[in-house]
Design a protein around this motif. Structure first.
Motif, short mmCIF file in Angstrom:
data_model
loop_
_atom_site.label_atom_id
_atom_site.label_comp_id
_atom_site.label_asym_id
_atom_site.label_seq_id
_atom_site.Cartn_x
_atom_site.Cartn_y
_atom_site.Cartn_z
N VAL A 56 0.84 -1.20 0.00
CA VAL A 56 0.00 0.00 0.00
C VAL A 56 0.87 1.25 0.00
N GLY A 57 1.92 1.23 0.81
CA GLY A 57 2.81 2.39 0.89
C GLY A 57 3.47 2.70 -0.44
N LEU A 58 4.01 1.68 -1.10
CA LEU A 58 4.68 1.90 -2.39
C LEU A 58 3.68 2.34 -3.45
N ALA A 59 2.46 1.79 -3.40
CA ALA A 59 1.44 2.18 -4.37
C ALA A 59 1.05 3.65 -4.19
N LEU A 60 0.92 4.09 -2.95
CA LEU A 60 0.58 5.49 -2.69
C LEU A 60 1.68 6.43 -3.16
N ILE A 61 2.91 6.03 -2.92
CA ILE A 61 4.03 6.88 -3.34
C ILE A 61 4.07 6.99 -4.86
N ALA A 62 3.83 5.86 -5.55
CA ALA A 62 3.91 5.86 -7.01
C ALA A 62 2.66 6.43 -7.67
N PHE A 63 1.54 6.48 -6.95
CA PHE A 63 0.26 6.89 -7.53
C PHE A 63 0.30 8.28 -8.14
N ILE A 69 1.42 14.81 -0.29
CA ILE A 69 0.45 14.17 0.62
C ILE A 69 0.47 12.64 0.45
N THR A 70 0.36 12.17 -0.79
CA THR A 70 0.39 10.72 -1.00
C THR A 70 1.77 10.15 -0.68
N GLY A 71 2.81 10.98 -0.86
CA GLY A 71 4.16 10.53 -0.51
C GLY A 71 4.30 10.31 0.99
N VAL A 72 3.74 11.25 1.78
CA VAL A 72 3.81 11.12 3.25
C VAL A 72 2.98 9.92 3.71
#
Length: 378
Positions: A56-63, A69-72
């Motif tokens: 989930v974390g990697l997907a949010l960062i890459a999204f 915000i999505t990076g944090v």
């Protein structure tokens, strides 16, 4: 009503564990090296949590990179994955190598050869009424409590060592390994869900801070689900552990003899009732560490006749319950007494007891010295 249901469930599970262990031992069924399917599936589900958080974390960062915000948020999930990652078991501190205790290792190797067990790689000596066997970093470990050793006679000591080596022979540690790792993940989730604590100056107390009715309700529900999963894991692990104790008692009886195992179990009955005596012990002036350790060990023999009768009476009232790693001692004794004569040995022969005690003495002396300093400083 809930308590009544819990008692019935514990009794039913306890009876199943006892009878299945007795049947397997009597029929010569080898100890399984695989965990219970239910335990394995539940553990696997829990152990997937850190990997889900990482995904989930990697997907949010890459999204929407490089959206802050999505990076944090993604970084937060990645940090959770790191915190919740499964850890490997660590070696106890101050472990001794085989070369440090050659005579004890000689006896352990005799027992291991008798059972077809792996050789003990490391030995951990502690100031306790306890003994254990485990695996950490690929090393087979045997833990030996100085109090229990000093309170036991020679045949009981063989029974004690044989019981712990049997856990290695039966690969009991591996059966619950995934469960222990899953419990650590769940405990990590509980810590993350712990509400913030604030200090109220006017009242002089600290208390959990409310985050609002909805947030508190979600948090409480989440924690309840985690705690139920922990209870389920523990129950399944206790079933494994209790069956392993019965089988280890049987293996021990095949090496040390039935009577030695029964005597050792009788000795352990008096450990908990004499705990207050050990808490009240104070070192004599210039008392050597080994002498202090022996005084702690001797507390199990200091109960009066009436006190011993009361302890044994309470002991006989124990009922089967799968709420701990060990079954009630009275059932372990009944299990050993119910073993066919063909499965009970006549006792392993070992002729180096004086040399073995001399080898262990300086280590028990050190443990006693450390204990003396701790008592005087508390």
């Amino acid at each position: 009503m809930i308590e009544k249901f819990r008692r019935k469930l514990n009794l039913k599970l306890g009876e199943h564990v006892y009878l299945s262990a007795l049947r397997d031992v009597a029929l010569g069924v080898p100890a399984t090296t695989k965990p219970d399917v239910r335990l394995f599936v539940l553990s696997l589900l829990v152990l997937s949590t850190p990997f889900v958080c990482l995904g989930v974390g990697l997907a949010l960062i890459a999204f929407d990179f490089p959206n802050v915000i999505t990076g944090v948020l993604g970084g937060t999930f990645c940090a959770m994955a790191w915190v919740l990652r499964p850890r490997e078991a660590q070696l106890p501190t101050k472990c001794l190598d085989r070369s440090d205790l050659p005579i004890l290792v000689e006896l352990l190797d005799q027992i291991s050869d008798h059972m077809g067990a792996p050789k003990v790689d490391k030995i951990s000596l502690t100031a306790e009424f306890n003994a254990f066997a485990g695996i950490a970093q690929g090393q087979h470990i045997l833990g030996l409590g100085s109090f229990l050793w000093l309170a036991s006679n020679d045949t009981q000591k063989i029974a004690l060592l044989a019981h712990e080596v049997a856990h290695l022979a039966n690969k009991d540690v591996q059966k619950n390994q995934s469960g222990y790792k899953a419990l650590a993940v769940l405990e990590g989730l509980l810590d993350l869900a712990e509400p913030p604590v604030v200090y109220y100056v006017d009242l002089g107390v600290s208390a959990r801070e409310s985050q609002g009715v909805i947030a508190d309700g979600i948090n409480a529900t989440f924690r309840l689900v985690i705690e139920v999963m922990m209870l389920a894991l523990l129950k399944l692990m206790y079933v494994n552990s209790q069956k392993a104790e019965y089988r280890a008692d049987a293996n021990s009886a095949a090496v040390a003899g039935r009577e030695a195992v029964l005597q050792l179990l009788d000795l352990t009955v008096f450990v908990e009732p004499t705990e207050r005596r050990r808490v009240a012990l104070w070192p004599h002036k210039d008392e050597a560490g080994l002498a202090l350790s022996q005084r702690f060990a001797d507390t199990v023999f200091e109960l009066s006749a009436d006190e011993r009768r009361k302890v044994l009476s309470n002991h006989e009232e124990e009922v089967l319950s799968v709420d701990a790693t060990h079954p009630p001692t009275r059932y372990r004794k009944a299990f050993v007494m119910g073993l066919p004569d063909s499965l009970a040995g006549t006792g392993l022969s070992f002729g180096k007891w004086a040399a073995l005690e001399a080898e262990l003495a300086p280590h028990f002396e050190r443990l006693g010295d450390d204990m003396r300093e701790y008592i005087r400083e508390r």
